[in-house]
Design a protein around this motif. Structure first.
Motif, PDB file in Angstrom:
ATOM      1  N   GLU A  15      -6.962   3.292  -1.836  1.00 31.61           N
ATOM      2  CA  GLU A  15      -6.043   3.113  -2.945  1.00 31.61           C
ATOM      3  C   GLU A  15      -6.479   3.936  -4.155  1.00 31.61           C
ATOM      4  O   GLU A  15      -5.660   4.575  -4.820  1.00 31.61           O
ATOM      5  CB  GLU A  15      -5.956   1.628  -3.313  1.00 31.61           C
ATOM      6  CG  GLU A  15      -5.395   0.735  -2.212  1.00 31.61           C
ATOM      7  CD  GLU A  15      -6.479   0.188  -1.280  1.00 31.61           C
ATOM      8  OE1 GLU A  15      -7.374   0.963  -0.899  1.00 31.61           O
ATOM      9  OE2 GLU A  15      -6.412  -1.002  -0.936  1.00 31.61           O
ATOM     10  N   THR A 163     -11.493  -6.467   2.510  1.00 29.13           N
ATOM     11  CA  THR A 163     -10.458  -5.452   2.736  1.00 29.13           C
ATOM     12  C   THR A 163      -9.933  -5.553   4.159  1.00 29.13           C
ATOM     13  O   THR A 163     -10.651  -5.961   5.080  1.00 29.13           O
ATOM     14  CB  THR A 163     -11.018  -4.035   2.482  1.00 29.13           C
ATOM     15  OG1 THR A 163      -9.962  -3.083   2.509  1.00 29.13           O
ATOM     16  CG2 THR A 163     -12.054  -3.654   3.529  1.00 29.13           C
ATOM     17  N   TYR A 169      -0.948   0.315   6.570  1.00 25.69           N
ATOM     18  CA  TYR A 169      -1.247  -0.196   5.234  1.00 25.69           C
ATOM     19  C   TYR A 169      -2.713  -0.594   5.131  1.00 25.69           C
ATOM     20  O   TYR A 169      -3.430  -0.730   6.124  1.00 25.69           O
ATOM     21  CB  TYR A 169      -0.364  -1.403   4.881  1.00 25.69           C
ATOM     22  CG  TYR A 169      -0.726  -2.678   5.615  1.00 25.69           C
ATOM     23  CD1 TYR A 169      -1.656  -3.579   5.074  1.00 25.69           C
ATOM     24  CD2 TYR A 169      -0.144  -2.995   6.836  1.00 25.69           C
ATOM     25  CE1 TYR A 169      -1.986  -4.743   5.748  1.00 25.69           C
ATOM     26  CE2 TYR A 169      -0.467  -4.157   7.497  1.00 25.69           C
ATOM     27  CZ  TYR A 169      -1.386  -5.030   6.955  1.00 25.69           C
ATOM     28  OH  TYR A 169      -1.719  -6.175   7.612  1.00 25.69           O
ATOM     29  N   ALA A 171      -5.180  -3.203   2.319  1.00 24.05           N
ATOM     30  CA  ALA A 171      -5.183  -4.098   1.165  1.00 24.05           C
ATOM     31  C   ALA A 171      -6.605  -4.547   0.880  1.00 24.05           C
ATOM     32  O   ALA A 171      -7.402  -4.759   1.803  1.00 24.05           O
ATOM     33  CB  ALA A 171      -4.269  -5.294   1.399  1.00 24.05           C
ATOM     34  N   THR A 184      -6.993  -6.417  -7.248  1.00 25.55           N
ATOM     35  CA  THR A 184      -6.354  -6.343  -5.942  1.00 25.55           C
ATOM     36  C   THR A 184      -5.611  -5.018  -5.825  1.00 25.55           C
ATOM     37  O   THR A 184      -5.046  -4.526  -6.809  1.00 25.55           O
ATOM     38  CB  THR A 184      -5.370  -7.520  -5.732  1.00 25.55           C
ATOM     39  OG1 THR A 184      -4.748  -7.406  -4.441  1.00 25.55           O
ATOM     40  CG2 THR A 184      -4.291  -7.529  -6.794  1.00 25.55           C
ATOM     41  N   TYR A 186      -3.347  -2.221  -2.994  1.00 24.31           N
ATOM     42  CA  TYR A 186      -2.563  -2.125  -1.755  1.00 24.31           C
ATOM     43  C   TYR A 186      -2.068  -0.701  -1.596  1.00 24.31           C
ATOM     44  O   TYR A 186      -1.694  -0.042  -2.571  1.00 24.31           O
ATOM     45  CB  TYR A 186      -1.375  -3.099  -1.807  1.00 24.31           C
ATOM     46  CG  TYR A 186      -0.484  -3.038  -0.582  1.00 24.31           C
ATOM     47  CD1 TYR A 186      -0.814  -3.738   0.584  1.00 24.31           C
ATOM     48  CD2 TYR A 186       0.693  -2.281  -0.589  1.00 24.31           C
ATOM     49  CE1 TYR A 186       0.009  -3.690   1.701  1.00 24.31           C
ATOM     50  CE2 TYR A 186       1.517  -2.227   0.525  1.00 24.31           C
ATOM     51  CZ  TYR A 186       1.162  -2.930   1.671  1.00 24.31           C
ATOM     52  OH  TYR A 186       1.972  -2.878   2.778  1.00 24.31           O
ATOM     53  N   HIS A 188       0.450   1.686   1.154  1.00 23.28           N
ATOM     54  CA  HIS A 188       1.374   1.642   2.289  1.00 23.28           C
ATOM     55  C   HIS A 188       1.734   3.063   2.701  1.00 23.28           C
ATOM     56  O   HIS A 188       2.115   3.888   1.863  1.00 23.28           O
ATOM     57  CB  HIS A 188       2.651   0.879   1.920  1.00 23.28           C
ATOM     58  CG  HIS A 188       3.551   0.637   3.097  1.00 23.28           C
ATOM     59  ND1 HIS A 188       3.337  -0.388   4.004  1.00 23.28           N
ATOM     60  CD2 HIS A 188       4.659   1.290   3.525  1.00 23.28           C
ATOM     61  CE1 HIS A 188       4.274  -0.356   4.927  1.00 23.28           C
ATOM     62  NE2 HIS A 188       5.089   0.659   4.662  1.00 23.28           N
TER      63      HIS A 188
END
Length: 277
Positions: A15, A163, A169, A171, A184, A186, A188
């Motif tokens: 991310e 994780t 994906y 997260a 947090t 995420y 995709h």
């Protein structure tokens, strides 16, 4: 370990790469010259405002040992010696700076099929200690890290996270700043030919009840050209275009503006050129 977990520091890395990697709002130039003999040379220059700094980095590989020496414009010499498989599945690195005789540090990493352990200790009379561990598999793992200063006899950090990684994906959930904040994130991966990807990060601070967020995208608009965007809760929008105009050579243009302000000074631009013959 191909199917084992990544180090704790890599929790949320996918991310962060989408949201922050290669964004640069100054001028940067680097030239890398590899060699078949195992000796590589990289020269880097960086200009911020009216100040120019640079460094020359040499990397020599011999067997399972790497010698990394960097000299910067302030005549500081950074040296790092890394030995792979000194024991089975173990990597050790010794680093120090000259003339800072208290900068010595020893890092050791051990890889297990279901765990990764990292440790770091300062090589001085009052060393700083750091330990981290991640347990699980590459698809799902949990981890924690702790830092301790023997000089002040106090913990400098203690964080924990989890994780989950899937083909489409990823997260992550991380407790940071000594448990004072929860982060947090995420990402995709959209099933499209251009590799369109969306990433988001949300941070909540328990003491002040403040929330922050960043959301970004990445996609390939043509062979060798990558475009990224980023929007944050503080009113800033960023754009990046990276072009591989020859193998291993990149030119990256970045721009950022504060859309809550109308002055031109709120807009920043940056250009980075990386050459590798």
């Amino acid at each position: 370990m191909a199917n084992g977990p990544a180090p704790f520091a890599d929790i949320g890395k996918r991310e962060r790469d989408i949201l922050y990697k290669d964004y640069n709002f100054n001028q940067k130039f680097s030239l890398s010259i590899p060699s078949s003999s195992g000796l590589g040379l990289t020269a880097t220059g960086f200009k911020k405002d009216q100040i120019f700094v640079g460094d020359i980095n040499t990397l020599y590989k011999s067997g399972n040992t790497n010698f990394d020496v960097k000299i910067d414009t302030y005549s500081s010499v950074s040296t790092k010696v890394t030995v792979h498989d000194i024991f089975s599945n173990t990597k050790a690195a010794l680093s120090f700076n000259i003339p800072d005789h208290k900068s010595g540090k020893l890092d050791v990493q051990y890889l297990h099929p279901h765990a990764v352990f990292d440790s770091s200790i300062g090589l001085n009379p009052s060393p700083h200690l750091e330990l981290s561990a991640a347990i699980g598999s590459k698809d799902l793992y949990v981890g924690a890290e702790v830092g301790f200063s023997t000089a002040s006899a106090s913990f400098t950090k203690y964080n924990a996270g989890i994780t989950i990684n899937k083909p489409d994906y990823s997260a992550s959930l991380i407790l940071v700043d000594k448990g004072q904040a929860l982060k947090t994130s995420y990402i995709h991966y959209v099933d499209r030919p251009d590799g369109f990807t969306v990433a988001a990060e949300l941070t909540h601070r328990f003491s002040s009840f403040e929330n922050g967020f960043a959301i970004g995208t990445s996609q390939t608009i043509s062979p060798g050209t990558l475009v990224k965007t980023r929007f944050t809760n503080d009113g800033k929008a960023a754009f990046q275009c990276q072009r591989a105009w020859r193998p291993n050579s990149l030119i990256t243009f970045s721009a950022e503006c504060d859309y809550t302000k109308v002055s031109s000074s709120s807009t920043k631009f940056g250009l980075a050129l990386a050459l590798k013959p």
